[in-house]
Scaffold this active site. Structure first.
Site, short mmCIF file in Angstrom:
data_model
loop_
_atom_site.label_atom_id
_atom_site.label_comp_id
_atom_site.label_asym_id
_atom_site.label_seq_id
_atom_site.Cartn_x
_atom_site.Cartn_y
_atom_site.Cartn_z
CD GLU A 10 -2.80 -1.34 -0.03
OE1 GLU A 10 -2.85 -0.30 -0.62
OE2 GLU A 10 -3.08 -2.58 -0.58
CG HIS A 31 -1.22 1.13 -4.43
ND1 HIS A 31 -1.16 0.69 -5.87
CD2 HIS A 31 -1.61 0.02 -4.09
CE1 HIS A 31 -1.52 -0.25 -6.25
NE2 HIS A 31 -1.62 -0.93 -4.98
CD GLU A 85 -3.05 -3.73 -7.16
OE1 GLU A 85 -2.70 -4.25 -6.34
OE2 GLU A 85 -3.60 -2.48 -7.16
#
Length: 316
Positions: free
Chosen positions: A172, A175, A246
């Site tokens: 995360e 991202h 991803e």
């Protein structure tokens, strides 16, 4: 470990897909002009026999209106999504701020967030918890590091080891570091603009008070057809970009944790949960691309999926 090569590959593929997205918008302008020219030719031939002529500035006006809808829709939607920071978006998703003082699992999670901030050289995002979700999942939100959050589900806190939770949090963090939230919000705005073009054609196609007029109906049908194809292509490209991000986040997580078994263990446990029928809580498309694992899938149109297949991510 080949995480640097995988990161370069993912970034390169993203750039190619963004170029194709821009090309799609350009082709949409051409398609709208061609469709309207055909519709005008049909109505002209029906009502005005003789040589076909177009109104003055016909193609320039068509191009301007098309770009107005696409770029205007992009601006409207991204402005709406920019209202509020990551914490507000997390609360809309049902997350609350982590409470390390009263829960050992949440204390462990907050400690890992602190460690990842040091490892990545980033500002510490606000830890949040989706306390009612027993599936293993997580998401990052925020337009930049200053208002970012990292949220994990209660299932992640309950079922993951410390090494696995590190891999999940590192994913995360990637991202946020790569600007994926900002990138995807912009793509959401562009797709919304393409949808607005379709809606305009739908409005023209609907009957008026004196029943449907043939000219307006043909023009509306032409715009609907071009707008729908553009919207579909935009969604497919948006999903393709999300899948590459991803892969990039997976590779970045391995780089920061120096452990392939951390994130690998998370993905294996998620796959086991899915096979056992434990599915993540349904969320809207707003943060679908930011989830560790999408809550949709299994559809025949895999080219619209926002995430790669779990088995493929595990192998990589």
């Amino acid at each position: 470990m080949r995480f640097f090569k995988l990161q370069r590959d993912a970034r390169g593929e993203t750039r190619r897909l963004l170029f194709v997205f821009a090309l799609t918008v350009a082709l949409l302008v051409v398609a709208v002009n061609a469709a309207l020219a055909l519709a005008w030719g049909l109505t002209w031939g029906f009502w005005m026999p003789g040589a076909l002529t177009y109104p003055r500035h016909f193609f320039a006006v068509n191009t301007g209106v098309t770009l107005l809808f696409v770029l205007g829709g992009w601006w409207v939607e991204t402005s709406r999504l920019a209202d509020g920071g990551g914490v507000r978006l997390g609360e809309q998703m049902g997350a609350r701020l982590a409470q390390p003082s009263g829960n050992l699992d949440e204390q462990r999670f907050c400690n890992i967030v602190d460690e990842m901030a040091i490892s990545s050289g980033m500002k510490r995002p606000q830890p949040m918890v989706l306390a009612r979700d027993e599936g293993i999942n997580a998401f990052a939100a925020g337009w930049d590091e200053d208002d970012s959050v990292v949220a994990v589900t209660q299932g992640a806190l309950d079922h993951l080891t410390r090494e696995e939770l590190q891999g999940l949090v590192a994913h995360e963090f990637s991202h946020i570091a790569e600007g994926d939230t900002r990138l995807n919000m912009r793509l959401v705005g562009m797709v919304f603009g393409l949808e607005m073009l379709f809606r305009m054609g739908q409005t023209l196609f609907e009957p008026d008070t004196k029943d449907r007029r043939m000219a307006a109906a043909l023009l509306g049908l032409a715009i609907m057809a071009a707008g729908w194809l553009g919207w579909l292509a935009g969604h497919a490209l948006q999903a393709a970009v999300s899948r590459q991000r991803e892969y990039l986040a997976d590779a970045r997580a391995v780089q920061w944790t120096r452990s392939r078994d951390g994130l690998g263990g998370v993905l294996r446990k998620v796959l086991s949960q899915q096979r056992a029928g434990v599915m993540p809580r349904q969320v809207g498309s707003l943060v679908q691309h930011m989830l560790l694992v999408a809550n949709t899938g299994g559809r025949p149109e895999h080219w619209l999926d926002s995430h790669p297949p779990l088995a493929q991510r595990i192998r990589r």
